[in-house]
Design an enzyme around this catalytic site. Structure first.
Site, short mmCIF file in Angstrom:
data_model
loop_
_atom_site.label_atom_id
_atom_site.label_comp_id
_atom_site.label_asym_id
_atom_site.label_seq_id
_atom_site.Cartn_x
_atom_site.Cartn_y
_atom_site.Cartn_z
N HIS A 1 -49.40 -5.02 -4.91
CA HIS A 1 -48.54 -6.19 -4.74
C HIS A 1 -47.11 -5.73 -4.94
O HIS A 1 -46.77 -5.16 -5.97
CB HIS A 1 -48.90 -7.30 -5.74
CG HIS A 1 -48.04 -8.51 -5.52
ND1 HIS A 1 -48.39 -9.53 -4.68
CD2 HIS A 1 -46.81 -8.82 -6.01
CE1 HIS A 1 -47.44 -10.44 -4.66
NE2 HIS A 1 -46.45 -10.03 -5.46
N CYS A 2 -46.27 -6.00 -3.97
CA CYS A 2 -44.91 -5.47 -3.99
C CYS A 2 -43.92 -6.62 -4.19
O CYS A 2 -43.82 -7.50 -3.34
CB CYS A 2 -44.63 -4.75 -2.67
SG CYS A 2 -42.97 -4.08 -2.57
N ILE A 3 -43.20 -6.60 -5.33
CA ILE A 3 -42.24 -7.69 -5.56
C ILE A 3 -41.00 -7.51 -4.68
O ILE A 3 -40.25 -8.44 -4.48
CB ILE A 3 -41.82 -7.81 -7.04
CG1 ILE A 3 -41.16 -6.53 -7.53
CG2 ILE A 3 -43.00 -8.15 -7.90
CD1 ILE A 3 -40.55 -6.69 -8.91
N ASN B 1 -42.28 -9.46 -1.90
CA ASN B 1 -42.91 -10.69 -2.37
C ASN B 1 -44.25 -10.93 -1.69
O ASN B 1 -44.58 -12.05 -1.29
CB ASN B 1 -41.98 -11.88 -2.13
CG ASN B 1 -42.42 -13.12 -2.87
OD1 ASN B 1 -42.99 -13.03 -3.97
ND2 ASN B 1 -42.21 -14.29 -2.29
#
Ligand SMILES: [Zn+2]
Ligand SMILES: [Zn+2]
Length: 430
Positions: free
Chosen positions: A186-188, A191
């Site tokens: 999951h890549c902030i 998002n």
């Protein structure tokens, strides 16, 4: 000179802390200074501050901080997206008008080509979820993409939230609240979860950002160099006076100190002639360039190794357990492997056309379109002795009397590794 030094030290420190905070947890940095600094930054320092805060304010300050940290790290939000795009937009708005009249036409053309790319690829990474997100409508198709390797993924495991069998290489994301196909992480930054369908856009984002930053720094250099030459005499006078004050030495610390001082002095000259708008932004691009570049290099390594970020952690866990001598390898019996699937080989196999899929395939492990199938089963035991009783999913397929202790991942086949170029092709096509 002082301004240049302060800007450089500040930017390098912020870049380093950002790099350690976001990437220090990667398995590649386990048991390295970056991994240790990461645990210092995200575990030890916060827990020490928490203890102090509990004594002083009964934990009121850190409660608010941990809520904010939890929101930033474990919930969907646009803060990092807005920050990144805002930074790119602000830098371009400051930089381009300041150097535009100094640029040749082909550089202007290239700017128009390169600048929109991070925006476009970030948008695609954030919105292309059709293939990445697993739902009841595409679940049957998702089950047929990859076989269970019986090392990282076993058949018959259901997601307790989504209430369906987990396809091989998938992972439930508690932030996106869905299972993700070929889950990477999951890549902030975008998002969103990166997986099958949008991973290629993430690679394009990394590449385009790396190129844009390098090109921005280069543009600042070539645009300001003619102007900087006029100030060169001033710089030379300054540098010579400092050099005479410094004793000549061939040791590395002295050599590095001289080089750093020279770099600071050069930067001061460029800041003199270009100001913060041209030289400052160029310097920022130069100093932050290692961040996307290192991340891109890491993902090229993952492609070379045939694994996702999620799987690299699982492989590292196996490696640690192997080092402790508690991992045993079994070879799957021939009758347990699918009759019409080729056996697993080492990398460099070409991707073959998908075999026709019968409608009557067992629901927990349907035939897949993947060209390879694992011949191995790995199992770790708490006692350090060969396994006596086996879980159902392993027992059904393994020859129980041939388990042997393994000490290294070199003894194990990675069925998801087709060879570098086929791995790249697989990532770019899906
Ligand atoms: Zn799920
Ligand atoms: Zn997610």
């Amino acid at each position: 000179m002082t301004l240049a030094r302060n800007i450089i030290i500040f930017t390098v420190t912020v870049s380093l802390v950002t790099f350690i905070a976001f990437f220090g947890r990667l398995p590649a940095f386990r048991n390295t200074p970056i991994g240790w600094l990461h645990s210092l930054l995200v575990v030890h320092i916060p827990s020490t501050l928490r203890k102090v805060d509990i004594k002083l304010t009964n934990g009121r300050i850190t409660n608010g901080g941990s809520r904010l940290g939890h929101h930033l790290m474990y919930e969907k939000h646009l803060a990092v997206v807005v920050f990144f795009l805002g930074l790119v937009t602000a830098c371009a708005t400051l930089f381009l008008p300041a150097v535009w009249y100094l640029l040749e036409w082909h550089h202007k053309l290239l700017v128009f080509t390169l600048l929109p790319q991070p925006y476009l690829f970030l948008y695609l990474s954030a919105t292309r979820n059709n293939e990445a997100y697993i739902n009841t409508f595409n679940h049957a198709e998702q089950m047929r993409h990859y076989p269970y390797d019986r090392i990282l993924y076993y058949p018959g495991n259901a997601c307790t939230t989504c209430k369906f069998l987990k396809p091989a290489r998938s992972k439930h994301c508690s932030i996106c609240k869905t299972c993700v196909s070929r889950a990477d992480h999951h890549c902030i930054w975008v998002n969103n979860c990166l997986g099958r369908g949008n991973y290629k856009w993430f690679l394009a984002l990394l590449l385009s950002t790396t190129v844009l930053l390098a090109y921005g720094a280069y543009l600042a250099y070539i645009a300001l160099s003619p102007l900087a030459l006029n100030h060169y005499t001033k710089y030379e006078r300054f540098y010579r006076s400092r050099s005479q004050a410094t004793p000549t030495s061939s040791t590395w610390p002295s050599y590095l100190a001289v080089k750093c001082r020279r770099f600071f002095a050069y930067t001061a000259v460029y800041l003199d002639v270009g100001g913060l708008r041209a030289a400052g932004v160029g310097l920022l691009a130069l100093l932050t360039w290692p961040l996307p570049c290192a991340l891109l290099a890491y993902h090229i390594y993952l492609l070379w190794a045939g694994m996702t970020t999620n799987e690299s952690g699982k492989w590292s866990d196996w490696q640690d357990d192997m080092a402790h001598g508690v991992v045993f390898l079994g070879r799957r019996s021939q009758h347990s492997m699918r009759a019409n699937q080729p056996r697993a080989r080492r990398p460099s196999a070409s991707i073959r056309p998908a075999p026709s899929l019968p409608d009557t395939a067992p629901p927990e492990e349907p035939l897949t379109t993947w060209p390879l199938e694992s011949r191995h089963v790995l199992i770790r035991t708490a006692s350090g002795q060969p396994p006596q009783t086996l879980p159902r999913c392993i027992k059904a397929v393994a020859e129980e009397d041939v388990f042997e202790r393994v000490w290294s991942l070199a003894a194990v086949e990675n069925v998801y590794d087709l060879g570098f170029w086929d791995n790249v092709r697989e990532a770019l096509l899906h």
